[in-house]
Enzyme design. Structure first.
Site, short mmCIF file in Angstrom:
data_model
loop_
_atom_site.label_atom_id
_atom_site.label_comp_id
_atom_site.label_asym_id
_atom_site.label_seq_id
_atom_site.Cartn_x
_atom_site.Cartn_y
_atom_site.Cartn_z
CG ASN A 9 19.37 52.54 -40.69
OD1 ASN A 9 18.95 53.54 -40.10
ND2 ASN A 9 20.65 52.29 -40.85
NE ARG A 91 21.82 52.10 -36.71
CZ ARG A 91 22.75 52.80 -37.33
NH1 ARG A 91 22.67 52.99 -38.62
NH2 ARG A 91 23.75 53.30 -36.66
CG HIS A 180 29.16 52.36 -34.73
ND1 HIS A 180 30.33 53.08 -34.74
CD2 HIS A 180 28.46 52.79 -35.80
CE1 HIS A 180 30.33 53.92 -35.76
NE2 HIS A 180 29.20 53.77 -36.42
NE ARG A 241 29.44 61.82 -37.12
CZ ARG A 241 29.09 60.53 -37.14
NH1 ARG A 241 29.82 59.61 -36.56
NH2 ARG A 241 27.96 60.18 -37.72
CD GLU A 382 26.10 48.20 -38.19
OE1 GLU A 382 26.56 48.48 -39.32
OE2 GLU A 382 25.88 49.05 -37.32
#
Ligand code: AMP
Length: 400
Positions: A9, A91, A180, A241, A382
């Protein structure tokens, strides 16, 4: 003998990696390199059962970072031949309307990830940097891109289109993509296993509540609605956010408050959510502050719960029949108060939590026996999901 996949990642100044045993699901090694390109970088390499390696050093670029990782693997293991490295999984945040599954990386795929950069300017260029450096570091291995958006390409047009002029939407590729995806896919599949039913027969609402947060309605293993949009700014309240906001606020901030577009971007993406409302983006601190009687922290928790409850209600309506609600990621897995507040008052819809189960730990059912809809905590994985998708692509099980 184990079979493994190296999962990467890459951020603009960071590189996170995990060597995953695809059969057992164990992490054989993992690490994080931060502040790449800055005056001092920090690199960590962890192998289970060994002391962590932590070094402060200048790491000029991603290729340099991979060189460091290779040296750690040589010095501290595991040996890549011994763990039969099948390939490298990358990713990639934005796969656009093109990539509905993981793909082997070739020149064309690199070009397309680059073409999608305007839709994810913070992420795709960084992901590509990681890919290019890894191709140079691990030549001779298959490299696979696993997209955050891919799982959501099954969302029907009524849910993924915005009500704007079609020509503008088409020209600028404006639609809901959702993010996601690997987490929602992993958790919804695991949820079906836990219920002991075939994936096709199970409808689940997955609530991925971490620093970034999103909800997905999954019907029979396919995403049919999700809360993030063209960008990860939409939907639930997050660490920094805002989540959903009237788009008119943006015009107001520009015209009346005199803020530039970049300032508004920073405000909504980096200085809003929990951070903007309370001064900290970390849910543990917000909960502590609320417990200590600080009103703006309790108000923030109410806003988080209100947004979650409304989303769950909408997804119950979209799914029609819902078998389970699954909480995952840092907050979803660890915060009993957030889970309880999000589902409070939904008893008449068949959702009843058991407070003792809710207060427990690990993968478990947290709904009461009488709850028509089961509620679970399902820790996300993940890296494992990425590793499995890579293995399925490069070393599919042979058919006897
Ligand atoms: P993630 O992005 O999945 O790593 O999740 C990070 C978020 O999870 C942060 O807001 C943390 O404060 C939150 N978190 C982690 N552990 C807990 C906990 N025990 N209680 C509440 N929030 C937690």
């Amino acid at each position: 003998m184990s079979r493994s996949v190296f999962v990467i990642n890459a951020g603009s100044s960071s590189l996170k990696y995990q060597l995953v045993d695809v059969d057992s699901g164990d992490a054989l090694a993992s690490g994080l390199i931060e502040r790449i390109g800055e005056t001092t970088g920090v690199a960590t390499h962890e192998v289970p059962g060994q002391p962590d390696i932590v070094e402060q050093r200048v790491i000029s670029d991603h290729e340099h970072a991979f060189g460091w990782v290779l040296r750690q693997l040589d010095a501290h293991g595991p040996d890549l031949d011994a763990v039969q490295l099948l390939g490298i999984g990358h990713r990639v945040v934005q796969g656009g309307a093109r990539f509905d599954r993981a793909v082997l990386i070739d020149d064309d795929v690199v070009q397309q990830i680059d073409d999608l950069a305007p839709l994810a300017p913070l992420h795709n260029p960084a992901n590509l940097q990681g890919i290019r450096s890894a191709l140079a570091t691990f030549p001779g291995f298959p490299h696979v891109a696993v997209f955050d958006t891919a799982f959501h390409l099954t969302i029907p047009p009524a849910a993924h289109r915005y009500a704007i002029e079609g020509r503008v939407a088409a020209e600028h590729r404006i639609r809901k993509y959702g993010f996601h995806g690997t987490s929602h896919q992993y958790v919804s599949r695991r949820m079906a296993e836990l219920l002991g039913k075939p994936l096709e027969a199970v409808n689940t609402i997955v609530l991925h509540l971490g620093n970034g947060a999103s909800a997905t309605a999954v019907r029979g293993g396919r995403s049919v609605e999700t809360s993030m949009g063209m960008t990860p700014l939409a939907g639930l309240v997050m660490g920094t956010r805002s989540g959903d906001i009237d788009p008119g606020v943006i015009f107001h901030l520009h015209r009346v408050a005199g803020m530039s577009i970049d300032e508004i971007d920073t405000l909504l993406n980096k200085r809003s959510g929990l951070l903007g409302m309370t001064g900290t983006g970390d849910m543990r601190d917000v909960q502590q502050a609320a417990d200590a009687g600080i009103e703006r922290a309790s108000e923030a928790l109410d806003i988080v719960a209100h947004r979650l409850r409304g989303t769950v209600g909408a997804y119950l309506a979209h799914l029609g029949r819902t078998d389970a609600i699954a909480f995952t990621a840092g907050i979803g897995e660890n915060s009993a108060p957030v889970r309880a507040a999000a589902l409070a008052g939904l008893e008449s819809l068949g959702i009843v939590l058991d407070p003792v189960r809710n207060a427990g730990r690990g993968e478990r059912r947290i709904s009461a026996d009488e709850s028509a809809i089961e509620v679970w905590v399902v820790p996300t994985a993940e890296e494992l999901e990425i590793a499995r998708q890579v293995a399925a692509l490069v070393a599919p099980p042979s058919v006897e």
